[in-house]
Design a protein around this motif. Structure first.
Motif, PDB file in Angstrom:
ATOM      1  N   ASP A 135     -12.070 -39.452  25.262  1.00  0.00           N
ATOM      2  CA  ASP A 135     -13.375 -40.110  25.475  1.00  0.00           C
ATOM      3  C   ASP A 135     -14.300 -39.931  24.279  1.00  0.00           C
TER       4      ASP A 135
ATOM      5  N   GLU B  83     -11.824 -31.996  32.352  1.00  0.00           N
ATOM      6  CA  GLU B  83     -13.038 -32.692  32.810  1.00  0.00           C
ATOM      7  C   GLU B  83     -13.809 -33.194  31.597  1.00  0.00           C
ATOM      8  N   GLU B  84     -15.030 -32.700  31.352  1.00  0.00           N
ATOM      9  CA  GLU B  84     -15.841 -33.215  30.248  1.00  0.00           C
ATOM     10  C   GLU B  84     -15.683 -32.414  28.961  1.00  0.00           C
TER      11      GLU B  84
ATOM     12  N   GLU C 116     -18.543 -48.820  30.325  1.00  0.00           N
ATOM     13  CA  GLU C 116     -19.046 -48.150  31.524  1.00  0.00           C
ATOM     14  C   GLU C 116     -18.043 -48.153  32.665  1.00  0.00           C
TER      15      GLU C 116
ATOM     16  N   GLU D 294     -14.717 -47.599  32.191  1.00  0.00           N
ATOM     17  CA  GLU D 294     -13.565 -46.745  31.888  1.00  0.00           C
ATOM     18  C   GLU D 294     -13.578 -45.471  32.719  1.00  0.00           C
ATOM     19  N   ASP D 295     -14.749 -44.836  32.847  1.00  0.00           N
ATOM     20  CA  ASP D 295     -14.841 -43.622  33.665  1.00  0.00           C
ATOM     21  C   ASP D 295     -14.512 -43.924  35.123  1.00  0.00           C
TER      22      ASP D 295
ATOM     23  N   ASP E 269     -10.809 -44.144  35.558  1.00  0.00           N
ATOM     24  CA  ASP E 269     -10.201 -42.815  35.524  1.00  0.00           C
ATOM     25  C   ASP E 269     -10.391 -42.104  36.861  1.00  0.00           C
ATOM     26  N   LYS E 270     -11.594 -42.197  37.431  1.00  0.00           N
ATOM     27  CA  LYS E 270     -11.862 -41.550  38.719  1.00  0.00           C
ATOM     28  C   LYS E 270     -11.058 -42.182  39.856  1.00  0.00           C
TER      29      LYS E 270
END
Length: 454
Positions: free
Chosen positions: A380, A189-190, A333, A335-336, A339-340
């Motif tokens: 990231d 995740e992060e 903005e 790119e996330d 991915d999701k």
């Protein structure tokens, strides 16, 4: 260092953002006053409005005191001219974006010498090289190369039914001991981890592996992740990146089909790429894609100038069970979001060029010895992979790695000695002349000695 950037479009702004974050004194130069106003509002930089090929504008921007002058405007010729003037007016080093395919290696080398260019960069060509590596090893989300392909680092995502779910890295090394490899980072995740042998993998993790190319393929095969190399590739959009990629693929025997809506551009591509099939049509038309064999192609690469279209058409390609789908995205903005939406393989040319320039500027800043040869941002931007050439006076020479007092969040991921890759153990030592690959999750490393505790 004082750095002057001429041209503040997507790539120029990304470079500016990266170099500002590195702590450099950055000056922005652009002919559009609105662009300069926006940039100076967002970033802690000074800005000058004007023509970068005008001596008075360059003088106002302080080019005579600039350590590095970077020209990334839309015109190759304007970039070269402004770099020539900047060098004559006192800039220490000059970097120009030159991307026209007509400038081949010989003519480019001649121009760099005659114009005293320190470095020429071609974002589209670099992006095409990255795409080619991803298509050569389609099992991987991303492929980074070191020391002329003597060692690779690949990123793979563990699926929900992965046999590695719940396995310690020490167990993984024992079970898959046919290949020599190292798990050098894990993104969950992060969070990003530099793992040790006790680290437990989970489904959904994105893991980075370093090894020699043959060992990578052996490991992926043992893990059941190996996909065949793409032999037929469909490219959406006839951009410069598509041209460079199609040429590399065609020259190695891959069947390439390009779909481009601009008729004149199609004719140009037909002349430049006789081995490729070029179709004039709207790639957003799903029926056209299906008629042209989307469902039976090995790989689909979306390279239009519209991020949203690239994402949507890539999702459609994935729904048709295309084995490898790669999406070009310019806006950070999005790119996330990609991915999701399940689009793992994403390429951002602006980030590729930013990595090259950050590496170059760090090498110029470093007067201590160990030269940074390559830099990649990972996970990231939460970690970096750096390739150092070890100088004879490096502090870490001759000390077994298990005895090195390294800072937390640092891992020696590989050693390349006389073109031979070594997956290091605690008993290995670093020698002068080695190329050493270091993964750093916390520190911005300038020199190899920065890995050690004070």
């Amino acid at each position: 260092m004082k750095i002057l950037i001429a041209g503040c479009g997507k790539i120029g702004t990304t470079i500016l953002s990266s170099l500002t974050a590195e702590g450099h004194d950055v000056m922005a130069l652009d002919s559009d006053a609105a662009v300069i106003t926006e940039i100076t509002n967002i970033y802690d930089v000074m800005g000058v409005v004007g023509n970068a090929a005008d001596c008075e504008t360059l003088e106002e921007a302080g080019v005579d005191t600039a350590d590095v002058f970077i020209a990334v405007m839309n015109s190759d010729e304007l970039n070269m001219l402004s770099c020539f003037l900047a060098r004559r007016m006192g800039a220490g080093h000059t970097v120009a974006r030159i991307r026209n395919p007509e400038y081949n290696d010989n003519s480019l080398g001649f121009m760099c010498r005659e114009l005293s260019l320190s470095l020429s960069i071609n974002p589209e060509k670099l992006a095409a090289r990255e795409l080619y590596n991803m298509l050569k090893l389609p099992s991987a989300i991303k492929v980074d190369t070191f020391s002329g392909h003597n060692m690779e680092m690949v990123e793979v995502r563990l699926k929900q039914d992965s046999g590695l779910d719940g396995m310690r890295l020490s167990e993984m090394r024992v079970k898959y001991n046919r290949a020599k490899f190292l798990v050098c980072f894990v993104q969950r995740e992060e969070e990003v981890f530099i793992p040790d042998g006790n680290f437990v993998l989970k489904s959904g993790d994105k893991i980075g592996l370093t090894a020699a190319p043959a060992e990578i393929q052996k490991l992926l095969r043992d893990l059941g992740l190996m996909q065949k190399q793409a032999r037929s590739v469909m490219l959406l959009g006839g951009s410069r990146t598509a041209y460079y990629l199609a040429k590399q693929l065609s020259d190695t025997g891959t069947d390439v089909k390009i779909i481009e809506r601009n008729e004149a551009h199609c004719e140009t591509l037909c002349n430049l790429l006789p081995k490729a099939v070029v179709l004039c049509g709207d790639g957003a038309n799903q029926e056209l894609l299906l008629e042209e064999g989307l469902a039976s192609t090995d790989a689909f690469v979306s390279l239009t100038g519209m991020d949203e279209q690239n994402i949507l058409i890539s999702i459609f390609a994935a729904s048709q069970n295309v084995p490898k789908v790669i999406t070009k995205i310019n806006r950070a903005e999005l790119e996330d979001m990609a991915d999701k939406l399940g689009l793992d393989s994403v390429i951002a040319p602006r980030r590729t060029i930013s990595d090259v320039l950050v590496s170059y500027v760090r090498a110029l800043s470093n007067s201590r010895g160990s030269h940074i040869e390559t830099l990649y941002r990972l996970a990231d931007d939460k970690a970096e992979a750096l390739e150092f050439i070890v100088s004879p006076d490096a502090k870490c020479i001759g000390i077994p790695l298990r005895e090195l007092q390294m800072k937390p969040g640092i891992l020696i991921a590989g050693i390349i000695r006389r073109h031979m890759p070594i997956i290091p153990s605690g008993n290995d030592s670093i020698l002068a002349g080695d190329r050493v690959i270091v993964i750093s999750a916390k520190e911005r490393l300038q020199d190899l000695s920065d890995i050690m505790r004070d």
